[in-house]
Design a protein around this motif. Sequence first.
Motif, mmCIF file in Angstrom:
data_model
loop_
_atom_site.group_PDB
_atom_site.id
_atom_site.type_symbol
_atom_site.label_atom_id
_atom_site.label_comp_id
_atom_site.label_asym_id
_atom_site.label_seq_id
_atom_site.Cartn_x
_atom_site.Cartn_y
_atom_site.Cartn_z
ATOM 1 N N ARG A 20 48.261 31.212 51.990
ATOM 2 C CA ARG A 20 47.867 31.680 50.653
ATOM 3 C C ARG A 20 49.088 32.093 49.843
ATOM 4 N N TRP A 21 50.040 32.766 50.501
ATOM 5 C CA TRP A 21 51.250 33.188 49.800
ATOM 6 C C TRP A 21 52.053 31.976 49.345
ATOM 7 N N ARG A 23 51.002 29.034 48.595
ATOM 8 C CA ARG A 23 50.336 28.412 47.444
ATOM 9 C C ARG A 23 50.511 29.229 46.168
ATOM 10 N N SER A 24 50.757 30.533 46.310
ATOM 11 C CA SER A 24 50.912 31.388 45.133
ATOM 12 C C SER A 24 52.315 31.322 44.534
ATOM 13 N N PHE A 60 53.442 40.656 49.628
ATOM 14 C CA PHE A 60 52.160 39.953 49.585
ATOM 15 C C PHE A 60 51.229 40.474 50.677
ATOM 16 N N ASP A 64 47.708 42.361 50.218
ATOM 17 C CA ASP A 64 46.549 41.679 50.788
ATOM 18 C C ASP A 64 45.809 42.561 51.807
#
Length: 71
Positions: A20-21, A23-24, A60, A64
């Motif tokens: 997820r990180w 992709r961010s 992150f 999260d």
Amino acid sequence: MPIIRFESNLKSEFYEAEKRWQRSLPKVPGQIGEAIVSTVEHPPAGGMLIFGVDLRFVDFLAADGFPFEVD
């Protein structure tokens, strides 16, 4: 590179958070795929996994709510 540690049963959640990180992160012109960042796995100790990670990833993980400790 900060060193973090967390319970070994959270390894799959750690890798999901890393995806997820990744992709961010902002893309640069011409970039194909994910950004190149460094995550280094160290030998485990006492049921804890130990990783060297990018400082931005530490922020992150904290945001999260991932449970970890910084060494």
